[in-house]
Design an enzyme around this catalytic site. Structure first.
Site, PDB file in Angstrom:
ATOM      1  N   GLY A  58       0.755  -1.233   0.000  1.00 34.93           N
ATOM      2  CA  GLY A  58       0.000   0.000   0.000  1.00 34.93           C
ATOM      3  C   GLY A  58       0.786   1.284   0.000  1.00 34.93           C
ATOM      4  CB  THR A  59       3.506   2.632   0.962  1.00 36.13           C
ATOM      5  OG1 THR A  59       2.532   2.682   1.988  1.00 36.13           O
ATOM      6  CG2 THR A  59       4.345   3.893   1.038  1.00 36.13           C
ATOM      7  CB  THR A  60       5.184   4.089  -4.201  1.00 36.99           C
ATOM      8  OG1 THR A  60       4.523   2.918  -4.686  1.00 36.99           O
ATOM      9  CG2 THR A  60       6.515   4.237  -4.927  1.00 36.99           C
TER      10      THR A  60
END
Length: 210
Positions: free
Chosen positions: A9-11
């Site tokens: 769920g992240t970059t």
């Protein structure tokens, strides 16, 4: 430990430039396949010229932000000077390692500008700390982000160019990683100031890259 448990769920990306650093992230937060937030904050200010990006558990990340912010301010009050980037990264590394049997499900970038110049450190959930001399990315979209960063980074890159590189890397990751999306949050840190870019400026720069 399964890395997927805390990289979902992240970059986030970090770019070391000649005159400062750039930290950036997208703003989608997920719970499984559910999009829980479209405005999640993943880039925090923890000292005057120091920022931190977070990938992983929101609760763990927020606790760590509070901890390191307070410790940094206490150090400044006692010593009458700011803690170095390396010092802050070491403090966080020690805390994460001390909790390795009940790990914080996070991956962090800590960066800023101090008396030694611009610097970024990446930290894993076990407290491993690495100084990133050029570029770094964390989260589920990091493989796609690295593709852009590795291809377009230059040794003499300035913040102005680093901004567009960070935005392009996040934008590219969002195209292929379903857990990354929505808007892009960008912070620029130079020896003069910590600056969070206005969303409209980010959108304008992002649109010009298409």
């Amino acid at each position: 430990m399964d890395d997927d448990k805390y990289l979902k769920g992240t970059t986030t990306v970090g770019v070391v430039c000649t005159d400062g650093i750039v930290l950036a992230s997208e703003q989608r937060a997920t719970m499984g396949h559910f999009i829980a937030s479209k405005t999640a904050k993943k880039v925090y200010q923890i000292d005057d010229l120091v920022g931190m990006t977070t990938a992983g558990s929101v609760g763990d990340a927020q606790q760590l932000v509070r901890l390191v912010s307070v410790e940094s301010q206490l150090y400044k009050m006692r010593r009458n000077e700011s803690m170095t980037i390396k010092g802050i990264a070491t403090l966080m590394s020690n805390f994460l390692n001390a909790n390795r049997y009940y790990p914080m499900m996070v991956q962090l970038l800590i960066g800023g500008v101090d008396k030694n110049g611009p610097a970024i450190y990446s930290l894993d959930a076990m407290g491993g700390s690495i100084e990133e001399t050029r570029i770094s990315a964390t989260g589920s979209g990091s493989p796609m982000a690295y593709g852009v960063l590795e291809d377009q980074y230059k040794e003499d890159i300035a913040v102005k160019e680093g901004l567009d590189l960070a935005i392009r890397a996040i934008h590219n990751a969002m195209k292929r990683d379903s857990a990354s999306g929505e808007n892009i949050d960008v912070v620029v840190i130079t020896k003069e100031a910590f600056k969070r870019l206005d969303p409209e400026e980010v959108k304008s720069r992002r649109d010009s890259l298409n």
